[in-house]
Enzyme design. Structure first.
Site, PDB file in Angstrom:
ATOM      1  N   PRO A 120       0.727  -1.255   0.083  1.00 48.96           N
ATOM      2  CG  PRO A 120      -0.850  -1.636   1.609  1.00 48.96           C
ATOM      3  CD  PRO A 120       0.846  -1.977   1.112  1.00 48.96           C
ATOM      4  CD  GLU A 415      -5.938  11.342  13.633  1.00 50.72           C
ATOM      5  OE1 GLU A 415      -5.454  11.688  12.487  1.00 50.72           O
ATOM      6  OE2 GLU A 415      -6.431  12.294  14.370  1.00 50.72           O
ATOM      7  CG  HIS A 477     -16.349  13.959  17.875  1.00 49.22           C
ATOM      8  ND1 HIS A 477     -16.430  14.496  16.553  1.00 49.22           N
ATOM      9  CD2 HIS A 477     -15.135  14.258  18.201  1.00 49.22           C
ATOM     10  CE1 HIS A 477     -15.383  15.469  16.378  1.00 49.22           C
ATOM     11  NE2 HIS A 477     -14.867  15.244  17.271  1.00 49.22           N
TER      12      HIS A 477
HETATM   13  C1  TPP Z   1      -2.476   2.906  -1.157  1.00 44.93           C
HETATM   14  C2  TPP Z   1      -2.283   2.322  -2.844  1.00 44.93           C
HETATM   15  N1  TPP Z   1      -2.943   2.668  -3.812  1.00 44.93           N
HETATM   16  C3  TPP Z   1      -3.074   2.015  -5.154  1.00 44.93           C
HETATM   17  C4  TPP Z   1      -2.016   1.195  -5.259  1.00 44.93           C
HETATM   18  C5  TPP Z   1      -1.953   0.553  -6.456  1.00 44.93           C
HETATM   19  N2  TPP Z   1      -0.774   1.109  -7.251  1.00 44.93           N
HETATM   20  C6  TPP Z   1       0.201   0.262  -7.306  1.00 44.93           C
HETATM   21  S1  TPP Z   1       1.650   0.935  -8.017  1.00 44.93           S
HETATM   22  C7  TPP Z   1       0.835   2.381  -8.301  1.00 44.93           C
HETATM   23  C8  TPP Z   1       1.311   3.610  -9.116  1.00 44.93           C
HETATM   24  C9  TPP Z   1       2.559   3.637  -9.679  1.00 44.93           C
HETATM   25  O1  TPP Z   1       3.381   4.596  -9.931  1.00 44.93           O
HETATM   26  P1  TPP Z   1       4.497   4.794  -8.976  1.00 44.93           P
HETATM   27  O2  TPP Z   1       4.204   4.925  -7.590  1.00 44.93           O
HETATM   28  O3  TPP Z   1       5.191   6.057  -9.415  1.00 44.93           O
HETATM   29  O4  TPP Z   1       5.449   3.623  -9.395  1.00 44.93           O
HETATM   30  P2  TPP Z   1       6.326   3.357 -10.562  1.00 44.93           P
HETATM   31  O5  TPP Z   1       5.404   3.420 -11.860  1.00 44.93           O
HETATM   32  O6  TPP Z   1       7.439   4.388 -10.652  1.00 44.93           O
HETATM   33  O7  TPP Z   1       6.887   1.945 -10.421  1.00 44.93           O
HETATM   34  C10 TPP Z   1      -0.555   2.394  -7.970  1.00 44.93           C
HETATM   35  C11 TPP Z   1      -1.748   3.247  -8.085  1.00 44.93           C
HETATM   36  C12 TPP Z   1      -1.121   0.852  -4.075  1.00 44.93           C
HETATM   37  N3  TPP Z   1      -0.394  -0.271  -4.099  1.00 44.93           N
HETATM   38  N4  TPP Z   1      -1.412   1.424  -2.994  1.00 44.93           N
END
Ligand code: TPP
Length: 671
Positions: A120, A415, A477
């Site tokens: 995440p 939090e 709350h």
């Molecule tokens: C909280 C969360 N939201 C969505 C995702 C799904 N997700 C995985 S990678 C990513 C984004 C990819 O972009 P980046 O972080 O720049 O990684 P890169 O392409 O450079 O590997 C998303 C939206 C996740 N892993 N965690």
């Protein structure tokens, strides 16, 4: 290999890139591009920047490495394999497969060398801040002149996605304020996320943002410029007054002629043909897969082996520390192995009934302070609610820049970052962290709570203001669905004590648990202290549910409740008795603990033959059906509350002795 003339460092990096492409291709799923682009920085981290010993991944003074963009974990697995951790080339070939040591995102406890479960986005970054706090605190408590016992650093890699998530901002702000100069974060600025170019949704100047947070910020404009990256890493390590951010401009899937710099390289295999082209680009044989030239393996293994000597030096240091400071050394050894000192709970307070009663949050505060002296590992704080959650350790200082030994943490109104930092602190070893806020705001920290459960680590959550009983603060709350939603998280132990004495027992149980977190759910309002001379002792809490007061004869009905509602059903029992109805009162502070009991005990408490049962809880009715059976009833909250004094709300929603009696009689069909 077609071209063997490259300097070993380049060959070593290219090997990592190609292994990344190969492993993702074989798994037919995963994230190749980011791992490929980060190979140079990873290679430098594991060969020149970080201190680690693959033979003992748990060595206390090792540097911590956290991959916040956990989706790129093939990179980390490759580095762990190459440097000599207990991970093989076959494990890489089993990437993302059933029972593999190389799962789709890094999982703590599954793969040697993985410090924390990530995936995440934003969590790993915020965990790193917790790790950094943990290191500072250990150093504050245990380091002595000539004994720099804990001086390790926290290295973290994160991505655009991490930088967009709110928790990163919360945690970065906290880290800057706390001047956590032991943390180094590498920001993979590749301009690519899943949907495409970051310009779609993200165009701020991250460097400036971090400067405003009091971070030391460096920029490397080319992710393949080894000298520049190395220089930045050295400067980051030298900067001890502020956390460091190294923003590195990389090109996702560097070396892939058709996928480089595109979102297509983010979350899918490159394709067999494209992988061949990558191999060609780097001068590898396109027909061979999972190739690790011997000199490359030696190169990384040699780097790994240097850690053996470093650990040995530390072990020697610890040995002489132990001679000089035997008590402190023993204390660290005990807590870092998950133990508690003999007799730690001897001073747990016993509360007597009083006219006024006592809020369980207040009892919790007394308990915490009664045991704090004997448990130096117990550290914690709140998200700006210490006075309301009663979580201050009165005789101890705050943790801040001047005093790293302080045990009271001020997480600020953050939090989410608090939850994530608690995970990093819990994983530090030697600390038992707790964090407090109102139960309603547990909503703001659910992602790290869930991850703590998955990792089976033990932060303790103190969630107060647990029902409409908080009164005038009103609907926003007053928790309704929070109890059941926490109970729905596997491996979270939720305990809602009925009074001050059960609260003491709840802390005892919480501190003894070391394979998962515990959430203590406490009242704001005063509630009666149940007379232990008249009723069963509160120690029954450890079984999750127990007969607090039995019926004088075989029960006509079982009344069950948790928390503040237990006193109501006790009163109802007495009045029903006067009318010739035999009611058993079961205090049920923890469903999870009750589920752990054997069927004989459970049958004793809730005999199948007693079908008339009434559960009373000022939360969602969901879940209680299991305990009351189809012949029973649940008195609970099926709407939100309102702003009013607690007494009025109790009446409004039927949480009165009279209504409980009425509901019981109606079940027994004696109305
Ligand atoms: C909280 C969360 N939201 C969505 C995702 C799904 N997700 C995985 S990678 C990513 C984004 C990819 O972009 P980046 O972080 O720049 O990684 P890169 O392409 O450079 O590997 C998303 C939206 C996740 N892993 N965690």
């Amino acid at each position: 290999m077609e071209d063997n003339n490259q300097p070993i460092q380049i060959l070593a990096i290219d090997t990592v890139r190609i292994l990344s492409a190969d492993a993702v291709q074989k798994a037919n799923s995963g994230h190749p591009g980011t791992a490929m682009a980060l190979a140079p920085v990873a290679s430098l981290l594991w060969t020149m920047a970080m201190r680690y010993n693959p033979v003992n991944p748990k060595w206390p003074n090792r540097d911590r490495f956290i991959l916040s963009n956990g989706h790129a974990c093939i990179l980390q697995y490759i580095m762990l394999y190459l440097t000599g951790y207990d991970l093989s080339l076959d494990d890489l070939k089993a990437f993302r497969q059933l029972h593999s040591k190389a799962p789709g995102h890094p999982e703590y406890g599954l793969t040697p060398g993985i410090e924390v479960t990530t995936g995440p986005l934003g969590q790993g970054f915020a965990n790193s801040v917790g790790f950094a706090i943990g290191q500072k605190h250990l150093a504050g408590r245990y380091n002595k002149p000539g004994f720099d016992l804990f001086n390790y650093k926290i290295f973290c890699i994160c991505s655009d996605g991490d930088m967009m998530e709110g928790v990163t901002s919360e945690a970065a702000s906290l880290a800057g304020m706390l001047e956590l100069g032991n943390m180094i974060c590498i920001y993979d600025d590749n301009h690519i996320t899943i949907e495409g170019d970051t310009n779609l949704a993200f165009n701020e100047d991250v460097g400036k943002r971090f400067e405003a947070y009091n971070w030391h910020v460096q920029t490397v404009t080319d992710g393949n410029d080894l000298a520049a990256i190395a220089e930045a890493l050295v400067a980051a390590k030298d900067e001890t007054g502020r956390p460091s951010l190294i923003k590195i401009r990389t090109q996702i899937a560097y070396g892939s002629p058709n996928k480089m710099n595109t979102a297509a390289a983010h979350g899918s295999p490159l394709g067999t043909e494209e992988v061949k082209l990558v191999k060609k680009f780097f001068g590898f044989n396109p027909e061979q897969s999972f190739v690790v030239p011997e000199e490359v393996l030696n190169y990384y293994r040699d780097a790994g082996k240097t850690g053996v000597e470093k650990e040995k030096q530390w072990n020697d240091l610890f040995k002489s520390y132990k001679e000089k400071f035997p008590e402190l050394a023993a204390e660290y050894e005990l807590f870092s192995s998950g133990g508690l000192p003999e007799g730690w709970d001897a001073g747990l307070p016993v509360f007597q009934p009083t006219e006024k009663g006592m809020a369980t949050r207040a009892a919790s505060g007394q308990v915490l302070n009664a045991i704090a002296e004997k448990l130096p590992a117990l550290v914690g704080g709140s998200a700006d609610l210490s006075p309301s959650t009663d979580t201050t350790l009165w005789d101890f200082y705050s943790f801040n820049v001047e005093n790293r030994e302080g045990r009271n943490f001020h997480f600020g109104i953050r939090e989410h970052a608090m939850g994530s930092a608690l995970n990093g602190m819990a994983l530090t070893g030697g600390l038992i962290p707790y964090g407090a806020t109102f139960l309603i705001f547990s909503e703001y920290m659910r992602p790290p709570i869930r991850l703590a459960e998955i990792m089976e680590i033990r932060p303790i959550y103190v969630f107060t203001h647990d029902s409409i009983g908080l009164g005038e603060d009103g609907t926003t709350h007053q928790p309704v669905e929070q109890l059941i939603s926490l109970r729905a998280i596997p491996n979270l132990m939720v305990i809602r004590p009925a009074d001050a004495n059960e609260t003491a027992q709840a802390w005892r149980v919480a501190l003894q648990r070391n394979d998962g977190p515990v959430a203590l759910i406490l009242t704001r309002q005063n509630i009666p202290v149940i007379d232990q001379r008249k009723y069963s002792k509160a120690v029954g809490l450890e079984k999750g549910a127990y007969i607090l007061s039995d019926a004088p004869s075989f029960p006509d009905i079982i009344l069950m409740a948790s928390g503040s509602e237990v006193s109501l059903i006790l009163d109802a029992q007495e009045k029903l008795q006067q009318e010739g109805i035999a009611a058993r009162v079961v205090s049920m502070p923890s469903w999870e603990l009750f589920a752990e009991q054997d069927s004989v005990y459970r049958e004793q408490v809730l005999p199948k033959s007693v079908r008339k049962r009434l559960a009373v809880e000022m939360g969602s009715p969901l879940g209680w059906r299991e305990y009351v059976t189809d012949d029973g009833a649940v008195l609970a909250m099926s709407t939100y509350g309102q702003s009013a004094p607690a007494g009025d709300l109790y009446k409004e929603y039927g949480f009165t002795v009279e209504n409980i009696i009425r509901r019981a009689k109606s079940l027994l069909e004696v109305i």
